[in-house]
Design a protein around this motif. Sequence first.
Motif, mmCIF file in Angstrom:
data_model
loop_
_atom_site.group_PDB
_atom_site.id
_atom_site.type_symbol
_atom_site.label_atom_id
_atom_site.label_comp_id
_atom_site.label_asym_id
_atom_site.label_seq_id
_atom_site.Cartn_x
_atom_site.Cartn_y
_atom_site.Cartn_z
ATOM 1 N N LYS A 8 49.066 49.322 42.659
ATOM 2 C CA LYS A 8 47.690 49.616 42.239
ATOM 3 C C LYS A 8 47.487 49.263 40.758
ATOM 4 C CE LYS A 8 44.252 53.271 42.026
ATOM 5 N NZ LYS A 8 43.971 54.702 42.140
ATOM 6 N N LYS A 11 47.512 45.504 40.249
ATOM 7 C CA LYS A 11 46.253 44.878 40.662
ATOM 8 C C LYS A 11 45.198 45.015 39.555
ATOM 9 C CE LYS A 11 43.275 44.549 44.660
ATOM 10 N NZ LYS A 11 42.980 45.070 45.989
ATOM 11 N N ILE A 45 48.304 40.514 46.223
ATOM 12 C CA ILE A 45 47.372 40.730 45.102
ATOM 13 C C ILE A 45 46.655 39.430 44.755
ATOM 14 C CG2 ILE A 45 47.208 41.296 42.640
ATOM 15 C CD1 ILE A 45 49.464 43.368 43.131
ATOM 16 N N ASP A 48 44.050 38.734 47.347
ATOM 17 C CA ASP A 48 42.939 39.667 47.180
ATOM 18 C C ASP A 48 42.032 39.243 46.016
ATOM 19 O OD1 ASP A 48 41.545 41.949 48.012
ATOM 20 O OD2 ASP A 48 42.505 43.182 46.475
#
Length: 158
Positions: A8, A11, A45, A48
């Motif tokens: 997290k 990212k 990542i 995304d």
Amino acid sequence: MPREISVKEAKQRAGRFCALRERSPNELLEKLKSWGLSQEESQEIVDDLIQQGFLDEQRFANAFCNDKFEFNSWGKQKIKAHIFSHKLSERVVQRALNRIDPDKYTKRLFELAKTKWLKLQNEEPIKQKQKTLAYLANKGFEVDLIWNAINQLEGKGH
């Protein structure tokens, strides 16, 4: 390698990293792996951020080619050699190189040739040609275009 940050957090950091300037997907992938993430986590990542528009190969290639030409006065061959490390597709790179205005490209080459030519005006003519050619080839310009510029300079009596 022990994980340094969570997925997290990685990212979020990656989003900020991409917001600073255009990045290639490969550049971000390497950065994520350097933060201790696995190949799979890093790729997830990257994928995304591509989906969200933070990363775009073509946008990166366009910016890279434009900047190296505009600010470094590099020719297409040197640009292509340096962009290779970003592992972009040939199609993307060629499309970006084709965006460089041909008239501006030729004009820049001639300006660089003229400046170098005049600096070497006290050299023997053959040395003047050789050094001008070597300088422009090192900048990444195509040999046929370089010879056109040198021939123009000789014809003008510089």
